[in-house]
Design a protein around this motif. Structure first.
Motif, PDB file in Angstrom:
ATOM      1  N   LYS A 704       0.844  -1.194   0.000  1.00 54.82           N
ATOM      2  CA  LYS A 704       0.000   0.000   0.000  1.00 54.82           C
ATOM      3  C   LYS A 704       0.878   1.243   0.000  1.00 54.82           C
ATOM      4  O   LYS A 704       1.681   1.453   0.906  1.00 54.82           O
ATOM      5  CB  LYS A 704      -0.907  -0.006   1.232  1.00 54.82           C
ATOM      6  CG  LYS A 704      -1.876  -1.179   1.271  1.00 54.82           C
ATOM      7  CD  LYS A 704      -2.695  -1.180   2.552  1.00 54.82           C
ATOM      8  CE  LYS A 704      -3.651  -2.372   2.587  1.00 54.82           C
ATOM      9  NZ  LYS A 704      -4.433  -2.406   3.843  1.00 54.82           N
ATOM     10  N   ARG A 706       0.596   5.046   0.394  1.00 51.54           N
ATOM     11  CA  ARG A 706      -0.369   6.036   0.894  1.00 51.54           C
ATOM     12  C   ARG A 706       0.174   7.444   0.691  1.00 51.54           C
ATOM     13  O   ARG A 706       1.306   7.744   1.062  1.00 51.54           O
ATOM     14  CB  ARG A 706      -0.661   5.783   2.372  1.00 51.54           C
ATOM     15  CG  ARG A 706      -1.505   4.548   2.623  1.00 51.54           C
ATOM     16  CD  ARG A 706      -1.886   4.449   4.094  1.00 51.54           C
ATOM     17  NE  ARG A 706      -3.037   3.574   4.280  1.00 51.54           N
ATOM     18  CZ  ARG A 706      -2.947   2.262   4.493  1.00 51.54           C
ATOM     19  NH1 ARG A 706      -1.760   1.692   4.563  1.00 51.54           N
ATOM     20  NH2 ARG A 706      -4.057   1.536   4.638  1.00 51.54           N
ATOM     21  N   TYR A 880      -3.399   4.685  -2.460  1.00 50.43           N
ATOM     22  CA  TYR A 880      -4.408   5.297  -1.595  1.00 50.43           C
ATOM     23  C   TYR A 880      -4.140   6.797  -1.515  1.00 50.43           C
ATOM     24  O   TYR A 880      -3.062   7.220  -1.092  1.00 50.43           O
ATOM     25  CB  TYR A 880      -4.355   4.695  -0.188  1.00 50.43           C
ATOM     26  CG  TYR A 880      -4.876   3.281  -0.109  1.00 50.43           C
ATOM     27  CD1 TYR A 880      -4.046   2.204  -0.423  1.00 50.43           C
ATOM     28  CD2 TYR A 880      -6.186   3.009   0.271  1.00 50.43           C
ATOM     29  CE1 TYR A 880      -4.511   0.903  -0.356  1.00 50.43           C
ATOM     30  CE2 TYR A 880      -6.659   1.703   0.350  1.00 50.43           C
ATOM     31  CZ  TYR A 880      -5.825   0.658   0.026  1.00 50.43           C
ATOM     32  OH  TYR A 880      -6.293  -0.631   0.098  1.00 50.43           O
ATOM     33  N   SER A 882      -5.009  10.888  -0.314  1.00 51.73           N
ATOM     34  CA  SER A 882      -5.020  11.502   1.016  1.00 51.73           C
ATOM     35  C   SER A 882      -6.310  11.228   1.770  1.00 51.73           C
ATOM     36  O   SER A 882      -6.351  11.302   2.996  1.00 51.73           O
ATOM     37  CB  SER A 882      -4.791  13.010   0.906  1.00 51.73           C
ATOM     38  OG  SER A 882      -5.788  13.596   0.078  1.00 51.73           O
ATOM     39  N   GLU A 884      -7.700   8.335   1.705  1.00 55.01           N
ATOM     40  CA  GLU A 884      -7.635   6.881   1.853  1.00 55.01           C
ATOM     41  C   GLU A 884      -8.554   6.161   0.866  1.00 55.01           C
ATOM     42  O   GLU A 884      -9.035   5.051   1.123  1.00 55.01           O
ATOM     43  CB  GLU A 884      -7.984   6.448   3.284  1.00 55.01           C
ATOM     44  CG  GLU A 884      -6.846   6.632   4.279  1.00 55.01           C
ATOM     45  CD  GLU A 884      -5.645   5.777   3.955  1.00 55.01           C
ATOM     46  OE1 GLU A 884      -4.651   6.342   3.452  1.00 55.01           O
ATOM     47  OE2 GLU A 884      -5.704   4.573   4.163  1.00 55.01           O
TER      48      GLU A 884
END
Length: 891
Positions: A704, A706, A880, A882, A884
């Motif tokens: 992931k 992010r 992902y 900001s 999410e």
């Protein structure tokens, strides 16, 4: 003698063989009461003419004191010679006179003119004789020797022997002295962990320290090692006196180090105690060791190590280099960056002291008050900013060098050789601040490589920032041996809530089935719900018909582990209907098991049976309803399991399937309406923290990325997904930034889907090619005239070149540049018709690039380790934003 041998000479003129006969009778002149008449006759055949025939009178025939007479004759067929004249014979035995001689002890040796045995059950031996030749009895006696000292360690005894017959006995022999001196187990190498030296005294920073010792037993058998801790007599008044705690470890093999941890609640901060150890084998011991003083001196909050390995990383008696990025707020801190402490001292110290500033020093021995030598720079560390510190030790020359931000602060030659500590390696052993990218090299790095690791220019050419998760045979990244935090499937409700867990088998009506792989939550958690059954089929009207069915509704939850090659499956039976169709299964017992097939050998996977784990579970319908059972399996290491791996990761593939039966029902058919579970186990050494482990092979893992955590890396890589043609480099620019064989500007990046994934690369040469190509493109994007021999046109401590696909993948920069893409064993062919240049580079902040690429939380390196991503394994990136929101959801 009671069994005399009679002899006679036989002759016969024609020659040949004869029979010699003997006769014994009471002599007429014998005293009254002896007896009269014949006593015994006997003969011997095959006596050659002209030779002597002999025959012994059997035992029990004659009696001591008798007067007898005997005669002999010879026979040849029907012809017999006359009997010889009678020969008188008096039977008289000598008087019994038993005696003993040649006294011995086994085992025994002579030490200082004394007989010493190493056994508690020695053999006492003596030779017994008697002129009469009768069987004798040997009698032995052992007693304490009157000269033995009181309270002796090892008895001194004396022993003697005599012989006896049925009528008399010899006198006792002289006393023989014997010393019992058994091989005694002993302890050595006493250590405490954790420990350091404070004011010349060994101190521990723990209230539950581990004490250890090496046991040796000359007998080669196992021993019991006992430990004792008490208040030191010199402790301040009011602390206490006498014993505090005692503990022991049984069955310790000779030559092994054993340890025991002092339980919580026994010790108090600031106490001065002492401890000792001894080894015993049965009732034998060499006694207690000397007392060892120990100061309880806790590390205060903030002083504890940032991380700790599970085993020693450094060979501190050989050449090595330690480099790290640090950020401190106190220039006068008493800090140690990395430490591998012995029993009393650490072999080296890389860090800072209030009096000498930045230091890289060594101690001469693992003892209190040992000499300390090395580089004491007198240079204060930078504060509130990242800086690079490196210590280099060359064992051949004993030269010690200390670097700050790639610049040499000083070098010194030690007057002694460094020594090896087998303790665990502590990172940020004693410091307040931040630590990042700590690297341990098993060689002395030259100055230019130290400069490169600090991200500054060197005379050897351009600075190349570290490849993401790059490792070589000479480099080990020291990381914390944290316990892995599993995200398990908690219960059947969680499993049933996932649509992927609802399995349907392939049938004529449903040839594709449904969810053939079940639900894999992650590499270590799996579940499936299924409806297997046992069936009886009969031929009715020419067709096979299922006449009786017992149906099960169940959930299987599987677990694999980091640091272990074990696999477990819980089978939760939600409902059983033994009359689902027909009544044949009513009140029948059902068995449930699991089969396993291993590859490359069936020996690579086996079931574990014992304790709570059974091979097969059995019971009727009421037993199985709402019943949970557990099956356990393991993939033993090749040497232990007797199988041969195909790779140096010791990879084994285990395939599991549920099995069911009704053993008392004939002509049974089992419909296994559930999928097979596939698990891969490995012992890849480059999965740093955990070593061995097993994973479910039902999914392509993903990392992931992010935006909130890595904003610049996210902006760069997400563009490759959402607007690939807008990424750099672009066609039409510098000829060294775009391969001439690629004519289309379109880019189609792999790595954002499980259908078009990336694959982990472990070939360091190819990683270098990937990285060097990315760095050169980054540099020429800024400065078109840049050459490979130039320094990079940016400040490496501030910025670094980020690349995608990653340099540590088969899809890295080099493969898109080469005219003839390779055929790799892991991956589908690379797009070449039309040829594409599916790579992108961008400068991003150096700190973020390091964290995104290494073992930091969320970093690529941590992902490789946590998900056990091996060489050639597929994976992809999930993006992902900001908020999410997942930008690239999977089908």
């Amino acid at each position: 003698m009671l069994t005399p041998t009679l002899h006679t000479q036989v002759t016969y003129a024609p020659g040949g063989t004869l029979r010699a006969e003997f006769e014994v009778e009471h002599d007429p002149s014998a005293p009254a009461g002896q007896g009269t008449g014949q006593i015994w006759t006997g003969g011997v055949d095959g006596v050659a003419a002209g030779t002597q025939g002999s025959l012994a009178v059997p035992a029990g025939t004659l009696t001591d004191g008798w007067v007898v007479r005997w005669r002999a004759r010879s026979l040849a067929g029907q012809f017999a010679s006359p009997w010889s004249d009678w020969q008188q014979l008096t039977v008289k035995r000598p008087e019994s006179a038993p005696a003993v001689q040649e006294l011995q002890v086994t085992p025994a040796q002579t030490v200082n003119d004394k007989t010493v045995t190493s056994s508690l059950t020695p053999a006492l031996r003596a030779t017994v004789t008697d002129p009469r030749g009768d069987a004798l009895k040997a009698e032995f006696e052992v007693e304490h020797d009157p000269s033995a000292p009181a309270g002796q360690d090892g008895w001194i005894v004396r022993w003697r022997v005599r012989a006896s017959s049925t009528t008399t006995a010899s006198g006792w022999s002289d006393w023989q002295q014997l010393t019992i001196d058994l091989p005694k187990p002993a302890v050595d190498g006493l250590q405490v962990a954790p420990a350091r030296t404070v004011d010349g005294i060994t101190a521990t920073k723990s209230l539950t320290p581990t004490v250890s010792a090496v046991v040796t037993n000359p007998a080669g058998t196992s021993s019991r090692v006992e430990f004792e801790v008490e208040h030191d007599p010199s402790a301040p008044a009011g602390q206490g006196t006498g014993q505090i705690w005692a503990g022991a470890v049984d069955d310790v093999a000779s030559g092994m180090r054993t340890s025991v941890t002092v339980p919580d609640g026994e010790l108090t901060d600031s106490w001065l105690v002492r401890w000792r150890a001894r080894a015993t084998a049965g009732q034998v011991t060499a006694g207690w060791s000397a007392w060892q003083k120990l100061k309880i001196d806790l590390i205060q909050a903030g002083e504890e190590p940032l991380a700790q390995t599970s085993a020693p990383v450094l060979n501190t008696d050989r050449s090595f280099t330690v480099t790290a990025w640090l950020r401190w707020s106190d220039k006068d801190g008493d800090y140690s960056v990395v430490e591998q402490r012995g029993g009393h001292q650490a072999p080296f110290r890389l860090g800072n002291t209030p009096g000498d500033g930045l230091v890289f020093t060594f101690t001469a021995a693992d003892q209190a008050g040992a000499t300390v030598e090395g580089v004491k720079s007198g240079v204060e560390p930078p504060v509130n900013q990242w800086f690079h510190l490196a210590g280099v030790y060359d064992a051949a020359t004993k030269k010690v060098s200390l670097y700050l931000n790639g610049q040499l602060l000083g070098s010194e030659t030690l007057g002694f050789a460094s020594w090896q500590s087998e303790a665990v390696t502590a990172l940020g052993a004693q410091m307040l601040g931040d630590l990042d990218e700590l690297w341990i090299h098993s060689r002395a790095l030259p100055a230019n490589e130290v400069a490169q690791s600090a991200g500054i220019a060197s005379s050897s050419g351009p600075v190349s920032t570290p490849s993401k998760m790059r490792s070589t045979g000479a480099v080990t990244q020291a990381t914390a041996a944290n316990n892995y935090v599993y995200d398990r499937i908690k219960d059947t409700n969680e499993c049933l809530a996932k649509p992927l867990s609802l399995y349907e088998a392939k049938t004529a009506r449903n040839p594709l089935g449904k969810n053939p792989l079940g639900y894999t939550k992650n590499h270590f958690a799996y579940c499936i719900s299924a409806q297997p059954s046992v069936v009886i089929e009969k031929k009715i009207n020419g067709r096979m018909t299922e006449t009786d069915i017992a149906a099960f509704d169940l959930v299987i939850i599987g677990r694999t582990f980091q640091g272990s090659r074990e696999i477990e499956f819980d089978v939760h039976v939600l409902d059983v209907d033994d009359n689902y169709r027909g009544s044949r299964f009513e009140n029948e017992s059902f068995t449930m098991g699991m089969s396993v097939t291993g590859s490359p050998s069936n020996n690579a996977c086996k079931q574990v049976v014992g304790g709570q784990y059974q091979q097969v579970y059995a019971g009727q319908e009421e037993y199985w309803n709402d019943r949970s059972v557990t099956f356990k399996f393991e993939s033993p290491e090749p040497a232990a399991g007797g199988w041969t791996p195909k790779t140096n990761e010791n990879i084994a593939t285990c395939v599991f399937a549920l099995t069911m039966s009704a053993p008392h029902v004939p002509n049974l058919k089992y419909n296994n309406l559930g999928p097979k579970q596939t698990v891969r186990c490995d012992s890849a050494s480059y999965i740093n923290w955990y070593g061995s482990g097993c994973i479910f092979r039902h999914l392509v893992p993903s990392i992931k990325l992010r935006q909130a955590q890595f904003p610049n890396a996210f902006d760069h890589i997400s563009k490759a997904f959402s607007n690939p043609s807008a990424t750099d480099p672009k066609p039409g620019g510098n000829r060294l930034t775009w391969p001439k064989q690629v004519t289309t500007p379109d880019k189609v990046f792999p790595g954002f889907s499980k259908l078009n994934p990336l694959h982990r690369l472990r070939d360091d040469n190819r990683i270098d090619r990937n990285r060097n190509r990315s760095v050169s493109i980054c540099a020429r994007q800024i400065k078109a005239s840049w050459k490979n021999s130039d320094n990079v046109p940016w400040t490496s401590t501030v910025e670094q070149c980020d690349e995608f696909p990653f340099a540590s993948t088969y899809e890295g920069a080099w493969v898109w540049w080469t005219k003839t893409p390779p055929t790799d064993p892991c991956c589908s062919s690379y797009p070449s018709n039309p040829a594409r240049f599916n790579m992108t580079v961008k400068l991003i902040p150096a700190g973020e690039n390091r964290s995104w690429g290494d073992l930091s939380v969320g970093g690529l390196g941590r992902f490789y380790v946590h998900d056990r991503v091996l060489s050639q394994d597929a994976f992809f990136v999930r993006l992902y934003d900001s908020a999410e929101k997942l930008l690239n959801p999977q089908p």
